[in-house]
Design a protein around this motif. Structure first.
Motif, short mmCIF file in Angstrom:
data_model
loop_
_atom_site.label_atom_id
_atom_site.label_comp_id
_atom_site.label_asym_id
_atom_site.label_seq_id
_atom_site.Cartn_x
_atom_site.Cartn_y
_atom_site.Cartn_z
N LEU A 70 -30.61 35.67 90.90
CA LEU A 70 -29.94 36.95 91.11
C LEU A 70 -30.59 38.04 90.27
O LEU A 70 -30.84 39.16 90.76
N ALA A 71 -30.91 37.72 89.01
CA ALA A 71 -31.59 38.69 88.14
C ALA A 71 -32.96 39.07 88.69
O ALA A 71 -33.38 40.22 88.60
N GLY A 72 -33.67 38.11 89.28
CA GLY A 72 -34.96 38.38 89.88
C GLY A 72 -34.85 39.32 91.06
O GLY A 72 -35.66 40.25 91.23
N HIS A 73 -33.83 39.10 91.90
CA HIS A 73 -33.60 40.01 93.03
C HIS A 73 -33.25 41.40 92.53
O HIS A 73 -33.73 42.40 93.08
N ASP A 74 -32.41 41.48 91.49
CA ASP A 74 -32.03 42.79 90.95
C ASP A 74 -33.25 43.53 90.42
O ASP A 74 -33.41 44.74 90.67
N LEU A 75 -34.11 42.85 89.68
CA LEU A 75 -35.30 43.50 89.15
C LEU A 75 -36.21 43.94 90.30
O LEU A 75 -36.73 45.06 90.30
N LEU A 76 -36.41 43.08 91.28
CA LEU A 76 -37.28 43.44 92.40
C LEU A 76 -36.73 44.64 93.16
O LEU A 76 -37.50 45.49 93.61
N ASP A 77 -35.42 44.73 93.28
CA ASP A 77 -34.83 45.91 93.93
C ASP A 77 -35.22 47.20 93.21
O ASP A 77 -35.39 48.23 93.84
N ILE A 78 -35.37 47.13 91.91
CA ILE A 78 -35.73 48.30 91.12
C ILE A 78 -37.20 48.66 91.29
O ILE A 78 -37.56 49.83 91.40
N ILE A 79 -38.08 47.65 91.34
CA ILE A 79 -39.52 47.91 91.27
C ILE A 79 -40.26 47.65 92.57
O ILE A 79 -41.49 47.74 92.62
N ARG A 80 -39.57 47.35 93.65
CA ARG A 80 -40.22 47.02 94.92
C ARG A 80 -41.05 48.20 95.47
O ARG A 80 -42.21 48.04 95.83
N ASP A 81 -40.47 49.36 95.54
CA ASP A 81 -41.15 50.53 96.10
C ASP A 81 -42.29 50.96 95.17
O ASP A 81 -42.07 51.23 93.99
N TYR A 101 -38.21 44.56 80.04
CA TYR A 101 -37.16 44.25 81.01
C TYR A 101 -35.92 45.11 80.75
O TYR A 101 -35.35 45.70 81.67
N GLU A 102 -35.52 45.20 79.50
CA GLU A 102 -34.33 45.98 79.15
C GLU A 102 -34.52 47.45 79.50
O GLU A 102 -33.61 48.10 80.02
N ALA A 103 -35.71 47.98 79.24
CA ALA A 103 -35.98 49.39 79.56
C ALA A 103 -35.94 49.62 81.07
O ALA A 103 -35.43 50.65 81.53
N LEU A 104 -36.45 48.67 81.85
CA LEU A 104 -36.38 48.79 83.31
C LEU A 104 -34.94 48.84 83.78
O LEU A 104 -34.59 49.64 84.65
N MET A 105 -34.11 47.98 83.23
CA MET A 105 -32.71 47.94 83.64
C MET A 105 -31.99 49.23 83.24
O MET A 105 -31.19 49.77 84.00
N GLN A 106 -32.28 49.75 82.05
CA GLN A 106 -31.67 51.01 81.62
C GLN A 106 -32.16 52.18 82.46
O GLN A 106 -31.39 53.08 82.81
#
Length: 126
Positions: A70-81, A101-106
């Motif tokens: 689930l965390a992998g999908h969430d991260l990919l949703d952020i950086i896919r485009d 990782y933390e900075a990406l989520m923030q």
């Protein structure tokens, strides 16, 4: 070996595309050596971004990626485009001197809050 966020992004996309019962075995991939791919799969597994395992192959352990978590999908949703990813990397590099990782989520949370505020300020969405 240095962490390569572009390779992580590429691996996430590749692993997401696996079918049921398929797995990704490290090999020379996207201009990176099999050693670099192995290292990054290991990092992604440690971070909880992928389901992974070590399997013996010719007497040697081989790390394989099975699927995204689930965390992998969430991260990919952020950086896919690609455009959003380039902007995100540039802003984090400028502000923090690097990407974590933390900075990406923030960054994602702040971006969503800005979009929500913009929508709430628009009379058509009230």
């Amino acid at each position: 070996m240095k962490r390569d966020w572009d390779l992580i992004r590429t691996l996430l996309v590749e692993i997401e595309g696996l079918g049921i019962g398929q797995h990704f075995t490290p090999h020379d991939f996207a201009g990176h050596s099999s050693e670099a791919v192995t290292y990054h799969i290991h990092l992604m597994g440690q971070a909880g971004l992928i389901e992974w395992a070590n399997h013996p192959w010719n007497g040697e352990p081989v790390v394989i990626a099975k699927s995204l978590t689930l965390a992998g999908h969430d991260l990919l949703d952020i950086i896919r485009d690609g455009d959003i990813w380039s902007t995100c990397k540039a802003q984090l590099q400028e502000r923090l001197g690097g990407v974590s990782y933390e900075a990406l989520m923030q960054f994602n949370l702040a971006s969503r809050q800005q979009r929500t505020a913009a929508l709430n300020g628009n009379a058509a969405f009230k």
